[in-house]
Write an enzyme that holds these catalytic residues in place. Structure first.
Site, PDB file in Angstrom:
ATOM      1  N   SER A 197      -5.498   9.811  -0.347  1.00  0.00           N
ATOM      2  CA  SER A 197      -4.296   9.003  -0.505  1.00  0.00           C
ATOM      3  C   SER A 197      -4.190   7.946   0.591  1.00  0.00           C
ATOM      4  CB  SER A 197      -3.054   9.896  -0.461  1.00  0.00           C
ATOM      5  OG  SER A 197      -1.881   9.101  -0.489  1.00  0.00           O
ATOM      6  N   HIS A 221      -6.607   6.946  -4.043  1.00  0.00           N
ATOM      7  CA  HIS A 221      -5.262   7.146  -4.585  1.00  0.00           C
ATOM      8  C   HIS A 221      -4.272   6.202  -3.920  1.00  0.00           C
ATOM      9  CE1 HIS A 221      -2.328   9.714  -6.715  1.00  0.00           C
ATOM     10  NE2 HIS A 221      -1.534   9.520  -5.672  1.00  0.00           N
ATOM     11  N   ASP A 241      -0.252   5.264  -3.785  1.00  0.00           N
ATOM     12  CA  ASP A 241       1.125   5.637  -4.096  1.00  0.00           C
ATOM     13  C   ASP A 241       2.016   4.407  -4.000  1.00  0.00           C
ATOM     14  OD1 ASP A 241       1.077   8.554  -4.505  1.00  0.00           O
ATOM     15  OD2 ASP A 241       0.392   8.615  -2.432  1.00  0.00           O
ATOM     16  N   MET A 272       5.707   2.987  -4.282  1.00  0.00           N
ATOM     17  CA  MET A 272       7.099   3.442  -4.240  1.00  0.00           C
ATOM     18  C   MET A 272       8.037   2.242  -4.158  1.00  0.00           C
ATOM     19  SD  MET A 272       6.675   6.423  -1.378  1.00  0.00           S
ATOM     20  CE  MET A 272       5.233   7.487  -1.335  1.00  0.00           C
ATOM     21  N   HIS A 324      -0.644   5.729  -8.620  1.00  0.00           N
ATOM     22  CA  HIS A 324       0.505   6.579  -8.937  1.00  0.00           C
ATOM     23  C   HIS A 324       1.776   5.765  -8.742  1.00  0.00           C
ATOM     24  CE1 HIS A 324       3.031  10.334  -7.603  1.00  0.00           C
ATOM     25  NE2 HIS A 324       3.429   9.850  -8.764  1.00  0.00           N
ATOM     26  N   MET A 372       5.524   5.497  -8.503  1.00  0.00           N
ATOM     27  CA  MET A 372       6.800   6.179  -8.279  1.00  0.00           C
ATOM     28  C   MET A 372       7.884   5.116  -8.285  1.00  0.00           C
ATOM     29  SD  MET A 372       5.781   9.028  -5.420  1.00  0.00           S
ATOM     30  CE  MET A 372       4.275   8.294  -4.781  1.00  0.00           C
ATOM     31  N   MET A 404       3.233  17.192  -8.960  1.00  0.00           N
ATOM     32  CA  MET A 404       3.648  16.999  -7.577  1.00  0.00           C
ATOM     33  C   MET A 404       3.886  18.366  -6.945  1.00  0.00           C
ATOM     34  SD  MET A 404       3.489  13.825  -6.869  1.00  0.00           S
ATOM     35  CE  MET A 404       4.178  14.001  -5.219  1.00  0.00           C
ATOM     36  N   GLY A 434       4.833  11.404   2.787  1.00  0.00           N
ATOM     37  CA  GLY A 434       3.659  12.209   3.075  1.00  0.00           C
ATOM     38  C   GLY A 434       3.982  13.299   4.081  1.00  0.00           C
ATOM     39  N   ASP A 449      -0.859  16.625  -5.915  1.00  0.00           N
ATOM     40  CA  ASP A 449      -0.617  15.756  -4.767  1.00  0.00           C
ATOM     41  C   ASP A 449       0.536  16.336  -3.958  1.00  0.00           C
ATOM     42  OD1 ASP A 449      -0.314  13.738  -2.948  1.00  0.00           O
ATOM     43  OD2 ASP A 449       0.256  12.198  -4.394  1.00  0.00           O
ATOM     44  N   GLY A 450       0.274  16.581  -2.669  1.00  0.00           N
ATOM     45  CA  GLY A 450       1.319  17.060  -1.771  1.00  0.00           C
ATOM     46  C   GLY A 450       0.926  18.351  -1.083  1.00  0.00           C
ATOM     47  N   GLY A 451       0.778  18.305   0.222  1.00  0.00           N
ATOM     48  CA  GLY A 451       0.449  19.516   0.969  1.00  0.00           C
ATOM     49  C   GLY A 451      -0.923  20.070   0.667  1.00  0.00           C
TER      50      GLY A 451
END
Length: 216
Positions: free
Chosen positions: A8, A33, A35, A37, A66, A68, A137, A144, A175-177
């Site tokens: 990302s 990737h 993101d 936003m 992605h 958002m 998600m 992040g 995606d996430g953690g």
């Protein structure tokens, strides 16, 4: 071929973005990737088309975008013109999801749909055969470095069951953690594509971190 890894860009060093993109180009990463936003759909703003255009020129990896944002359908053609490989829209942001998915495909891109942590997988029951990928998600979108939501493991299993039951071919992306502790559990549950930001870009050797994720 191993797990697909899509680092990302949100976690990269924006003071020297070209160096981090060159690192990704050298690495075993499959995709890059992005993101996007808007500060409306999520409580943060990332970057817009001037940065995306520069990234598209520099990256040799397929761009995994992605969105958002609200009204993502307004920008489909513009992303297609940049050569984006996969365009991902949120279920929660699309009033006419079927129309948006097919417009993405008509513009030559892979069509993907994202579900927020609180949105059940059954909401995609009627469209799963039309999409190329589902992004689950595993944190709440917008920032992040958040803590992984443990229920995501079961949600991945539910999505895998839905895809199999419908004889669909969608990839499952998370995606996430995503780190070296959560990644193997996610892959075991049925994940095909790992998006990872901090784990890659904060590693002493980011290329080695990418390779390690691919071997999960």
């Amino acid at each position: 071929m191993g797990t697909i890894v899509s680092p990302s860009l949100l976690s990269a060093n924006f003071a020297n973005l070209s160096a981090d993109i060159e690192m990704i180009n050298r690495s075993q990463a499959d995709w890059l990737h992005l993101d996007i936003m808007d500060g409306v759909f999520v409580p943060n703003i990332s970057f817009g088309f001037p940065v995306i255009e520069s990234v598209a020129r520099l990256s040799t990896k397929p761009l995994d975008v992605h969105l958002m944002i609200v009204q993502p359908e307004k920008f489909i053609r513009r992303f297609a013109d940049l050569g984006v490989m996969s365009l991902n829209v949120h279920y929660e942001a699309c009033t006419h999801l079927h129309r948006t998915i097919h417009e993405i495909k008509e513009n030559g891109m892979k069509a993907a749909v994202t579900l927020n942590p609180s949105t059940p997988v059954c909401m995609l029951d009627d469209i799963i055969q039309d999409v190329d990928m589902v992004l689950l998600m595993t944190v709440n979108p917008g920032f992040g470095g958040q803590k992984f939501i443990e229920h995501s493991i079961e949600k991945v299993r539910q999505m895998r069951e839905l895809i199999d039951r419908r004889s669909a071919h969608a990839l499952i992306q998370v995606d996430g953690g995503v780190n070296f502790e959560t990644a193997p559990r996610l892959v075991a549950a049925g994940v095909d594509v790992l998006v990872s930001g901090n784990t890659v870009f904060s590693a002493p050797d980011p290329e080695e971190a990418i390779l390690k994720l691919k071997q999960m």
